[in-house]
Scaffold this motif. Sequence first.
Motif, PDB file in Angstrom:
ATOM      1  N   ASN A 181      63.139 -70.392 -13.876  1.00 52.21           N
ATOM      2  CA  ASN A 181      63.810 -71.116 -12.629  1.00 52.21           C
ATOM      3  C   ASN A 181      63.652 -70.227 -11.332  1.00 52.21           C
ATOM      4  O   ASN A 181      62.875 -69.322 -11.126  1.00 52.21           O
ATOM      5  CB  ASN A 181      65.399 -71.019 -13.273  1.00 52.21           C
ATOM      6  N   LYS A 182      64.565 -70.851 -10.362  1.00 55.57           N
ATOM      7  CA  LYS A 182      64.112 -70.415  -8.938  1.00 55.57           C
ATOM      8  C   LYS A 182      64.666 -68.984  -8.714  1.00 55.57           C
ATOM      9  O   LYS A 182      63.805 -68.312  -8.001  1.00 55.57           O
ATOM     10  CB  LYS A 182      64.897 -71.334  -8.092  1.00 55.57           C
ATOM     11  N   ALA A 183      65.358 -68.882  -9.434  1.00 60.19           N
ATOM     12  CA  ALA A 183      65.959 -67.129  -9.404  1.00 60.19           C
ATOM     13  C   ALA A 183      64.832 -66.163  -9.572  1.00 60.19           C
ATOM     14  O   ALA A 183      64.614 -65.103  -9.023  1.00 60.19           O
ATOM     15  CB  ALA A 183      67.065 -66.892 -10.147  1.00 60.19           C
ATOM     16  N   ILE A 184      63.930 -66.549 -10.384  1.00 63.56           N
ATOM     17  CA  ILE A 184      62.973 -65.919 -10.807  1.00 63.56           C
ATOM     18  C   ILE A 184      61.510 -66.203 -10.085  1.00 63.56           C
ATOM     19  O   ILE A 184      60.857 -65.268  -9.332  1.00 63.56           O
ATOM     20  CB  ILE A 184      62.372 -65.918 -12.098  1.00 63.56           C
ATOM     21  N   LYS A 185      61.227 -67.434  -9.712  1.00 68.39           N
ATOM     22  CA  LYS A 185      60.085 -67.791  -9.011  1.00 68.39           C
ATOM     23  C   LYS A 185      59.978 -67.482  -7.599  1.00 68.39           C
ATOM     24  O   LYS A 185      58.970 -67.007  -7.072  1.00 68.39           O
ATOM     25  CB  LYS A 185      59.909 -69.502  -9.073  1.00 68.39           C
ATOM     26  N   SER A 186      61.223 -67.381  -6.851  1.00 68.94           N
ATOM     27  CA  SER A 186      61.358 -67.201  -5.513  1.00 68.94           C
ATOM     28  C   SER A 186      61.037 -65.818  -5.186  1.00 68.94           C
ATOM     29  O   SER A 186      60.847 -65.403  -4.183  1.00 68.94           O
ATOM     30  CB  SER A 186      62.726 -67.632  -4.914  1.00 68.94           C
ATOM     31  N   HIS A 187      61.192 -64.977  -6.133  1.00 72.47           N
ATOM     32  CA  HIS A 187      60.897 -63.517  -5.759  1.00 72.47           C
ATOM     33  C   HIS A 187      59.325 -63.186  -6.288  1.00 72.47           C
ATOM     34  O   HIS A 187      58.990 -61.840  -6.045  1.00 72.47           O
ATOM     35  CB  HIS A 187      61.872 -62.565  -6.909  1.00 72.47           C
ATOM     36  N   CYS A 188      58.532 -64.064  -6.757  1.00 72.33           N
ATOM     37  CA  CYS A 188      57.104 -63.772  -7.317  1.00 72.33           C
ATOM     38  C   CYS A 188      56.039 -64.241  -6.290  1.00 72.33           C
ATOM     39  O   CYS A 188      56.151 -65.293  -6.011  1.00 72.33           O
ATOM     40  CB  CYS A 188      57.099 -64.264  -8.887  1.00 72.33           C
ATOM     41  N   THR A 189      55.081 -63.494  -6.010  1.00 67.99           N
ATOM     42  CA  THR A 189      54.045 -64.081  -5.226  1.00 67.99           C
ATOM     43  C   THR A 189      52.613 -63.823  -6.024  1.00 67.99           C
ATOM     44  O   THR A 189      52.671 -62.555  -6.551  1.00 67.99           O
ATOM     45  CB  THR A 189      53.893 -63.227  -3.921  1.00 67.99           C
ATOM     46  N   PHE A 190      51.557 -64.764  -5.943  1.00 68.91           N
ATOM     47  CA  PHE A 190      50.646 -64.292  -6.832  1.00 68.91           C
ATOM     48  C   PHE A 190      49.279 -64.616  -5.723  1.00 68.91           C
ATOM     49  O   PHE A 190      49.357 -65.687  -5.053  1.00 68.91           O
ATOM     50  CB  PHE A 190      50.300 -65.421  -7.950  1.00 68.91           C
ATOM     51  N   TYR A 191      48.305 -63.968  -5.785  1.00 69.77           N
ATOM     52  CA  TYR A 191      47.047 -64.131  -5.276  1.00 69.77           C
ATOM     53  C   TYR A 191      45.930 -63.429  -5.811  1.00 69.77           C
ATOM     54  O   TYR A 191      45.980 -62.618  -6.686  1.00 69.77           O
ATOM     55  CB  TYR A 191      47.175 -63.966  -3.755  1.00 69.77           C
ATOM     56  N   VAL A 192      44.760 -64.142  -5.369  1.00 65.95           N
ATOM     57  CA  VAL A 192      43.439 -63.334  -5.996  1.00 65.95           C
ATOM     58  C   VAL A 192      43.006 -62.148  -5.240  1.00 65.95           C
ATOM     59  O   VAL A 192      43.321 -61.945  -3.992  1.00 65.95           O
ATOM     60  CB  VAL A 192      42.309 -64.359  -5.679  1.00 65.95           C
ATOM     61  N   ASP A 193      42.907 -61.224  -5.818  1.00 61.84           N
ATOM     62  CA  ASP A 193      42.594 -59.860  -5.395  1.00 61.84           C
ATOM     63  C   ASP A 193      41.684 -58.974  -6.323  1.00 61.84           C
ATOM     64  O   ASP A 193      41.854 -59.140  -7.685  1.00 61.84           O
ATOM     65  CB  ASP A 193      43.491 -58.990  -4.772  1.00 61.84           C
ATOM     66  N   ASN A 194      40.493 -58.411  -5.877  1.00 61.36           N
ATOM     67  CA  ASN A 194      39.897 -57.594  -6.823  1.00 61.36           C
ATOM     68  C   ASN A 194      40.264 -56.271  -6.816  1.00 61.36           C
ATOM     69  O   ASN A 194      40.248 -55.446  -5.895  1.00 61.36           O
ATOM     70  CB  ASN A 194      38.301 -57.779  -6.392  1.00 61.36           C
ATOM     71  N   LEU A 195      40.355 -55.307  -8.116  1.00 60.60           N
ATOM     72  CA  LEU A 195      41.084 -54.393  -8.377  1.00 60.60           C
ATOM     73  C   LEU A 195      40.118 -53.288  -7.791  1.00 60.60           C
ATOM     74  O   LEU A 195      40.496 -52.145  -7.280  1.00 60.60           O
ATOM     75  CB  LEU A 195      41.496 -54.098  -9.712  1.00 60.60           C
ATOM     76  N   LEU A 196      38.809 -53.493  -7.818  1.00 62.26           N
ATOM     77  CA  LEU A 196      37.911 -52.517  -7.321  1.00 62.26           C
ATOM     78  C   LEU A 196      37.479 -52.661  -5.679  1.00 62.26           C
ATOM     79  O   LEU A 196      37.237 -51.596  -4.928  1.00 62.26           O
ATOM     80  CB  LEU A 196      36.397 -52.905  -7.718  1.00 62.26           C
ATOM     81  N   ARG A 197      38.319 -53.852  -4.916  1.00 59.34           N
ATOM     82  CA  ARG A 197      38.056 -53.715  -3.546  1.00 59.34           C
ATOM     83  C   ARG A 197      39.299 -54.716  -3.112  1.00 59.34           C
ATOM     84  O   ARG A 197      39.306 -55.818  -2.505  1.00 59.34           O
ATOM     85  CB  ARG A 197      36.736 -54.838  -3.311  1.00 59.34           C
TER      86      ARG A 197
END
Length: 267
Positions: A181-197
């Motif tokens: 639900n929104k209570a959860i989604k609105s606090h979460c952000t996702f993006y592509v990133d490389n752990l080495l860089r």
Amino acid sequence: MAISQLEFNQLNRVLDEHTGIRLNASKADIMASRLSSRLRANACATHNQYYQLIISPDGKKELDIFIDKMTTHETYFFREQVQFEFLYEYFRGKQSRRVPIKAWSAASSTGEEAYSIAMVLDDLFYGRNWSVTGTDISPTAVEMAKEACFAMSTSQKIPKKYRRAYCLKGIDQNEGTFTVNKAIKSHCTFYVDNLLRLKKVDYSFDIIFLRNVLIYFDEIKQKAIIDNIVHRLNHGGLLFLGHSESLRKKRQGLELIQPCIYKKVRL
Ligand SMILES: C[S@@+](CC[C@H](N)C(=O)[O-])C[C@H]1O[C@@H](n2cnc3c(N)ncnc32)[C@H](O)[C@@H]1O
């Protein structure tokens, strides 16, 4: 389609350049089998043609798919549940502490880990300033995490009280799935990133989950990843590793407080 040693090396180099993962020569057949549908989809008669495609300027989209095919995304909600129980108990005694609380699911795959952390944080810090960031090298996995549409069968791993509070059953064309639900989604952000860089990910996290990803890297790269992670962890913050992973050498500034859970301490 069979893959030659040269073709395997070419594709393995591309994989290494973009993810830091280098497959062992014994994995050539696995590579060929994971790519067979992609060769067909792109009308490539050989792996060399496929290699030429993904290194070409027009091949950027296919390169993303290649990375996705070559990485392992296995994940599920509340994986290694005892770590989530620990997280809850640890912060329960600290509910009055300063906020915001920032968590990072590094190598978040399709999002189940990040949303599991989010459910625990909402339970602890309802209505307050907390956030979860999820990052992964695979653009496909990141898109799925943002979409948050999961097979209903996978909800069984979510503790009942969280399933009831945060999960919404899909209807019509989404029958057989659920979302959060929104209570959860609105606090979460996702993006592509490389752990080495790491280029985009923020600093000052209180909680970092780095689970079931170190195993894919050699010792030097594991150390580089841990350095990047520790740099972004607040003093007093917690680092969670997967159960089959550990810091090979004792690391100054990290204190083991539970199996596979470390606390960053001042030196
Ligand atoms: C097995 S999954 C682990 C997912 C989750 N952390 C868990 O424990 O359930 C490993 C993830 O690491 C990601 N990965 C591999 N190399 C990476 C890199 N260099 N940077 C960021 N993510 C990477 C893969 O795309 C994959 O989604």
